[in-house]
Write a protein that holds these residues in place. Structure first.
Motif, PDB file in Angstrom:
ATOM      1  N   GLU A 113      -4.801   3.019  -7.291  1.00  0.00           N
ATOM      2  CA  GLU A 113      -4.472   4.437  -7.475  1.00  0.00           C
ATOM      3  C   GLU A 113      -4.121   5.091  -6.139  1.00  0.00           C
ATOM      4  O   GLU A 113      -3.219   5.934  -6.068  1.00  0.00           O
ATOM      5  CB  GLU A 113      -5.628   5.176  -8.136  1.00  0.00           C
ATOM      6  N   LEU A 154       5.271  -0.412 -15.376  1.00  0.00           N
ATOM      7  CA  LEU A 154       5.258   0.696 -16.330  1.00  0.00           C
ATOM      8  C   LEU A 154       4.686   0.260 -17.677  1.00  0.00           C
ATOM      9  O   LEU A 154       4.002   1.039 -18.344  1.00  0.00           O
ATOM     10  CB  LEU A 154       6.672   1.255 -16.499  1.00  0.00           C
ATOM     11  N   LEU A 159       1.005   0.638 -18.171  1.00  0.00           N
ATOM     12  CA  LEU A 159       0.458   1.985 -18.249  1.00  0.00           C
ATOM     13  C   LEU A 159       0.877   2.719 -19.512  1.00  0.00           C
ATOM     14  O   LEU A 159       0.747   3.936 -19.602  1.00  0.00           O
ATOM     15  CB  LEU A 159       0.879   2.770 -16.997  1.00  0.00           C
ATOM     16  N   THR A 160       1.373   1.978 -20.489  1.00  0.00           N
ATOM     17  CA  THR A 160       1.656   2.557 -21.796  1.00  0.00           C
ATOM     18  C   THR A 160       0.394   2.493 -22.646  1.00  0.00           C
ATOM     19  O   THR A 160      -0.598   1.868 -22.275  1.00  0.00           O
ATOM     20  CB  THR A 160       2.798   1.804 -22.496  1.00  0.00           C
ATOM     21  N   THR A 161       0.430   3.149 -23.800  1.00  0.00           N
ATOM     22  CA  THR A 161      -0.707   3.102 -24.718  1.00  0.00           C
ATOM     23  C   THR A 161      -1.008   1.648 -25.078  1.00  0.00           C
ATOM     24  O   THR A 161      -0.113   0.889 -25.430  1.00  0.00           O
ATOM     25  CB  THR A 161      -0.397   3.894 -26.001  1.00  0.00           C
ATOM     26  N   ARG A 177      -1.525   7.331 -14.758  1.00  0.00           N
ATOM     27  CA  ARG A 177      -0.543   7.855 -15.718  1.00  0.00           C
ATOM     28  C   ARG A 177      -0.236   9.329 -15.448  1.00  0.00           C
ATOM     29  O   ARG A 177       0.908   9.769 -15.545  1.00  0.00           O
ATOM     30  CB  ARG A 177      -1.065   7.685 -17.147  1.00  0.00           C
ATOM     31  N   HIS A 178      -1.263  10.078 -15.107  1.00  0.00           N
ATOM     32  CA  HIS A 178      -1.058  11.500 -14.832  1.00  0.00           C
ATOM     33  C   HIS A 178      -0.153  11.686 -13.612  1.00  0.00           C
ATOM     34  O   HIS A 178       0.762  12.533 -13.625  1.00  0.00           O
ATOM     35  CB  HIS A 178      -2.406  12.182 -14.590  1.00  0.00           C
ATOM     36  N   GLY A 216       3.341  10.920 -14.587  1.00  0.00           N
ATOM     37  CA  GLY A 216       3.890  12.018 -15.383  1.00  0.00           C
ATOM     38  C   GLY A 216       4.339  13.165 -14.509  1.00  0.00           C
ATOM     39  O   GLY A 216       5.407  13.760 -14.747  1.00  0.00           O
ATOM     40  N   HIS A 226      -5.770   6.397 -16.793  1.00  0.00           N
ATOM     41  CA  HIS A 226      -5.155   7.696 -17.078  1.00  0.00           C
ATOM     42  C   HIS A 226      -4.866   8.471 -15.800  1.00  0.00           C
ATOM     43  O   HIS A 226      -3.963   9.308 -15.771  1.00  0.00           O
ATOM     44  CB  HIS A 226      -6.066   8.527 -17.986  1.00  0.00           C
TER      45      HIS A 226
END
Length: 345
Positions: free
Chosen positions: A66, A50, A53-55, A26-27, A30, A23
């Motif tokens: 990271e 990508l 990093l989807t659900t 993902r943040h 975003g 997450h």
């Protein structure tokens, strides 16, 4: 609980190099989208796409993965550290965030945040002390790579202040001083006693139990073996071939084998360990054996059946839907189980 409001826990995480919830990446992606950047460009060189990093995608990333995303974002937006930090709230941090929101007081929230800081996305580990009538938190970035140090100090310090101020109406009046190497946040010690509107002893206990389970998993091993575990998990669907994982670590296959031997393990042992743990989770959730075999990177179900007998002495079918033996129930048919499942990042 903080005795007499004069002692604060020392974070168990001593540095930034620990596995992290996906997450966090993902943040960052975003935020990049809100600034008109191509998220895929930030993933170049990470080994992640990508789709990962989807659900339902990868659950953990290495600190190096990271950090590469952070470096790419900082290259494009060098002064955005504080702005990124201001976009976090307690809900950004899964079970840890829920533990914060259900704490009885600000002091309880600060204590749980410090104990489980490695469940956040922080690279700068805060150290907090009570000095006279103030709480003083130091965020020292000296151990971070120089090129991202200022960006991460600004991001993490701003995130701490943003989340802290959001706990109670009007905030805690925290002041923040920033420089490229470190940040100092301070607020009145009396603020530790302020109650939170969402304080709930039962929910807080549940959230903290989930935090303990998650932290125990991530702290069970450190260094290279833990990095390998995370990368194996990410690539399990394709069988997690050793050359691919070695390349992701910037090593040859021979070097990785030698370093794992020096660490008292082997690639085969780590692959087996990851598969066994994930198989237990997936079978407990009731997934068909054939689907579990695919998720674990086996070419056919028979390979999973053979491995599962070796691990447990039973067939995979005998483990489907079994009652889990964890600190917090995973059974989603109970209110507690549904809540615990929702809390897990």
């Amino acid at each position: 609980m903080i005795p007499d409001m004069t002692e604060l826990p020392v974070p168990l995480a001593r540095d930034w190099d620990f596995p992290r919830s996906a997450h966090g990446v993902r943040h960052l992606l975003g935020y990049a989208r809100t600034r008109g950047l191509d998220p895929a460009a930030l993933l170049v060189g990470t080994g992640l796409g990508l789709d990962d990093l989807t659900t339902g995608g990868v659950r953990e990333v290495t600190a190096a993965q990271e950090l590469r995303v952070v470096r790419a974002l900082r290259h494009r937006l060098p002064d955005a550290g504080a702005a990124v930090g201001a976009t976090y709230d307690a809900g950004s941090f899964g079970a840890l965030g829920y533990a914060l929101l259900t704490s009885r007081t600000v002091g309880d929230a600060v204590a749980v945040a410090l104990r489980f800081i490695d469940l956040s996305f922080a690279f700068v580990i805060p150290r907090a002390e009570v000095e006279d009538d103030h709480v003083v938190a130091l965020l020292d970035g000296a151990a971070l790579p120089a090129d991202v140090r200022g960006f991460l100090v600004a991001r993490d310090a701003t995130a701490v202040r943003t989340v802290l101020d959001a706990l109670v109406p009007g905030g805690v009046g925290a002041t923040l001083s920033l420089d490229p190497e470190r940040a100092v946040l301070r607020f009145a010690v009396a603020e530790l006693s302020r109650p939170l509107a969402g304080g709930d002893q039962r929910r807080r206990a549940l959230a903290e139990a989930v935090c303990r389970d998650l932290a125990a998993d991530r702290r069970s091993a450190t260094g290279l073996p833990q990095e390998v575990r995370v990368l194996i998990t990410q690539r399990l669907g394709e069988g997690a071939p050793m050359p691919v994982v070695a390349a992701a670590l910037g090593r040859t296959e021979r070097t990785l084998r030698r370093q794992l031997t020096a660490a008292g393990t082997s690639y085969r042992a780590l692959l087996d360990e990851v598969r066994r743990s994930l198989a237990a989770s997936l079978l407990r959730a009731g997934l068909p054996v054939a689907d579990v075999a695919v998720r674990l990177g086996y070419a056919e179900s028979a390979a999973l059946v053979h491995a599962h007998r070796r691990w447990t002495g039973r067939t995979p079918g005998a483990s489907r839907g079994a009652v889990p033996t964890v600190h917090v129930p995973d059974d989603e048919t109970t209110p507690q189980g549904r809540e615990a499942h929702r809390l897990r990042p």
